[in-house]
Enzyme design. Structure first.
Site, PDB file in Angstrom:
ATOM      1  N   ASN A   7       0.865  -1.190   0.000  1.00  0.00           N
ATOM      2  CA  ASN A   7       0.000   0.000   0.000  1.00  0.00           C
ATOM      3  C   ASN A   7       0.899   1.237   0.000  1.00  0.00           C
ATOM      4  O   ASN A   7       1.513   1.557   1.012  1.00  0.00           O
ATOM      5  CB  ASN A   7      -0.884  -0.053   1.261  1.00  0.00           C
ATOM      6  N   TRP A   8       0.968   1.919  -1.145  1.00  0.00           N
ATOM      7  CA  TRP A   8       1.875   3.065  -1.263  1.00  0.00           C
ATOM      8  C   TRP A   8       1.317   4.318  -0.578  1.00  0.00           C
ATOM      9  O   TRP A   8       1.988   5.348  -0.534  1.00  0.00           O
ATOM     10  CB  TRP A   8       2.168   3.352  -2.737  1.00  0.00           C
ATOM     11  N   LYS A   9       0.093   4.242  -0.108  1.00  0.00           N
ATOM     12  CA  LYS A   9      -0.556   5.376   0.591  1.00  0.00           C
ATOM     13  C   LYS A   9      -0.322   6.686  -0.182  1.00  0.00           C
ATOM     14  O   LYS A   9      -0.339   6.685  -1.411  1.00  0.00           O
ATOM     15  CB  LYS A   9      -0.040   5.457   2.032  1.00  0.00           C
ATOM     16  N   HIS A  92      -9.609   0.836   4.456  1.00  0.00           N
ATOM     17  CA  HIS A  92      -8.336   0.927   5.195  1.00  0.00           C
ATOM     18  C   HIS A  92      -8.561   1.783   6.445  1.00  0.00           C
ATOM     19  O   HIS A  92      -9.362   2.711   6.438  1.00  0.00           O
ATOM     20  CB  HIS A  92      -7.258   1.543   4.306  1.00  0.00           C
ATOM     21  N   GLU A  94      -7.004   4.134   7.706  1.00  0.00           N
ATOM     22  CA  GLU A  94      -6.851   5.589   7.528  1.00  0.00           C
ATOM     23  C   GLU A  94      -8.093   6.191   6.870  1.00  0.00           C
ATOM     24  O   GLU A  94      -8.463   7.335   7.137  1.00  0.00           O
ATOM     25  CB  GLU A  94      -5.565   5.877   6.738  1.00  0.00           C
ATOM     26  N   GLU A 163      -5.664  -5.594  10.033  1.00  0.00           N
ATOM     27  CA  GLU A 163      -4.641  -4.592  10.319  1.00  0.00           C
ATOM     28  C   GLU A 163      -4.930  -3.940  11.669  1.00  0.00           C
ATOM     29  O   GLU A 163      -5.791  -3.043  11.745  1.00  0.00           O
ATOM     30  CB  GLU A 163      -4.628  -3.525   9.235  1.00  0.00           C
ATOM     31  N   GLY A 169       2.200   1.574  11.057  1.00  0.00           N
ATOM     32  CA  GLY A 169       3.175   2.659  10.961  1.00  0.00           C
ATOM     33  C   GLY A 169       3.991   2.895  12.221  1.00  0.00           C
ATOM     34  O   GLY A 169       4.663   3.915  12.349  1.00  0.00           O
ATOM     35  N   SER A 205       3.108  -2.676  10.181  1.00  0.00           N
ATOM     36  CA  SER A 205       4.542  -2.723  10.509  1.00  0.00           C
ATOM     37  C   SER A 205       5.244  -3.995  10.044  1.00  0.00           C
ATOM     38  O   SER A 205       6.137  -4.500  10.716  1.00  0.00           O
ATOM     39  CB  SER A 205       4.743  -2.497  12.009  1.00  0.00           C
ATOM     40  N   GLY A 226       2.848  -1.214   4.287  1.00  0.00           N
ATOM     41  CA  GLY A 226       2.749   0.193   3.902  1.00  0.00           C
ATOM     42  C   GLY A 226       4.148   0.752   3.697  1.00  0.00           C
ATOM     43  O   GLY A 226       4.721   0.657   2.606  1.00  0.00           O
ATOM     44  N   GLY A 227       4.731   1.290   4.777  1.00  0.00           N
ATOM     45  CA  GLY A 227       6.042   1.943   4.704  1.00  0.00           C
ATOM     46  C   GLY A 227       7.111   1.124   3.984  1.00  0.00           C
ATOM     47  O   GLY A 227       7.876   1.660   3.175  1.00  0.00           O
TER      48      GLY A 227
HETATM   49  P1  PGA Z   1       2.628  -0.041   7.691  1.00  0.00           P
HETATM   50  O1  PGA Z   1       1.185   0.182   7.029  1.00  0.00           O
HETATM   51  O2  PGA Z   1       3.212  -1.274   7.054  1.00  0.00           O
HETATM   52  O3  PGA Z   1       3.406   1.197   7.341  1.00  0.00           O
HETATM   53  O4  PGA Z   1       2.425  -0.213   9.143  1.00  0.00           O
HETATM   54  C1  PGA Z   1       0.348  -0.900   6.747  1.00  0.00           C
HETATM   55  C2  PGA Z   1      -0.966  -0.396   6.208  1.00  0.00           C
HETATM   56  O5  PGA Z   1      -1.470   0.624   6.705  1.00  0.00           O
HETATM   57  O6  PGA Z   1      -1.532  -0.986   5.278  1.00  0.00           O
END
Ligand code: PGA
Length: 245
Positions: A7-9, A92, A94, A163, A169, A205, A226-227
């Site tokens: 997920n490149w957000k 998601h 967020e 998640e 994050g 994470s 994500g990250g």
């Molecule tokens: P993260 O994000 O790997 O940076 O914790 C995961 C996500 O929100 O899909």
């Protein structure tokens, strides 16, 4: 086969998204796993085109629940499908917690994806407060019910990503043994609604160091990072390590 989703957000601007997708296409690591990246809408078309000759599929991070019309600022599942998307992240944390997306909206978006021929990746997870108040299962039960109750899948694929909001994050994931338990619980819960096998991915994470501790568990069908997915070397490490499973 495991799912490796990135997920490149909103981490990458247009040029950075193009560069990363070109790097991925150049290396084009063969994998027995299913690899999917979720770029921003801004760069979606270009990233999709850059990856078209690879085994890496794409999807948007969000969709509108209607196909077309006067919906300022939205892009529909049908429109992404036309550009070559295969999957879509839905609900998601967020979207839910920063933008106030409700369970009802998540349901409508899941239906829009199924209608458009995209595979929805439904994100569920509890907050830190819910966890500490012992409401984890209650929250997950509700999120699952809202999506799956009377949902007509007719054999269409759908994926769930667990998640834990409190671990996203932070660099500190859910302990693998805890993830194992809760994934088993989620899978059991899903059986109430469908006999279809629904893959359940772990996200929050995940990085190259810890990825195998999740992927080695039979209850975990893949990961959503994500990250770590926007750093070329980290992502390549994840893809390489996943081959060991
Ligand atoms: P993260 O994000 O790997 O940076 O914790 C995961 C996500 O929100 O899909």
């Amino acid at each position: 086969m495991k799912y490796l989703f990135g997920n490149w957000k909103m981490y990458l601007d247009y040029n950075e998204s193009i560069n990363l997708s070109k790097q991925l296409a150049e290396v084009n690591l063969p994998s027995k796993n299913k690899i999917v990246v979720f770029p921003s809408n801004l760069a979606f078309k270009a990233v999709q085109e850059n990856l078209a000759s690879t085994q890496i599929a794409t999807g948007p991070q969000n969709v509108a629940w209607v196909p077309k019309g006067g919906y300022t600022g939205e892009v529909s599942a049908h429109m992404f499908k036309d550009l070559g998307a295969t999957y879509a992240l839905i609900g998601h944390s967020e979207r839910r917690h920063v933008f106030g997306e409700t369970d009802d909206e998540v349901r409508k978006k899941v239906e829009a994806c199924l209608d458009a021929g995209l595979i929805p990746v439904v994100c569920i997870g509890e907050t830190k407060e819910e966890l500490s108040e012992g409401k984890r299962e209650y929250r997950l039960k509700k999120q699952i019910m809202k999506v799956f109750e009377n949902l007509d899948l007719s054999g269409k694929e759908i994926i769930v990503a667990y998640e834990p909001v409190w671990a996203i994050g932070t660099g500190t994931p859910c302990l693998p043994a805890d993830a194992d338990d809760i994934h088993g619980w989620v899978k059991n819960e899903l059986k109430q609604y469908t006999n279809q096998e629904i893959p359940v991915l772990y996200g929050a994470s995940v990085n190259a160091e810890n990825v195998l501790s999740f992927l080695s568990l039979s209850t975990i069908d893949g990961i959503l990072a994500g990250g770590a997915s926007v750093k070329f070397n980290d992502w390549q490490e994840i893809v390489k390590k996943a081959e060991e499973i």
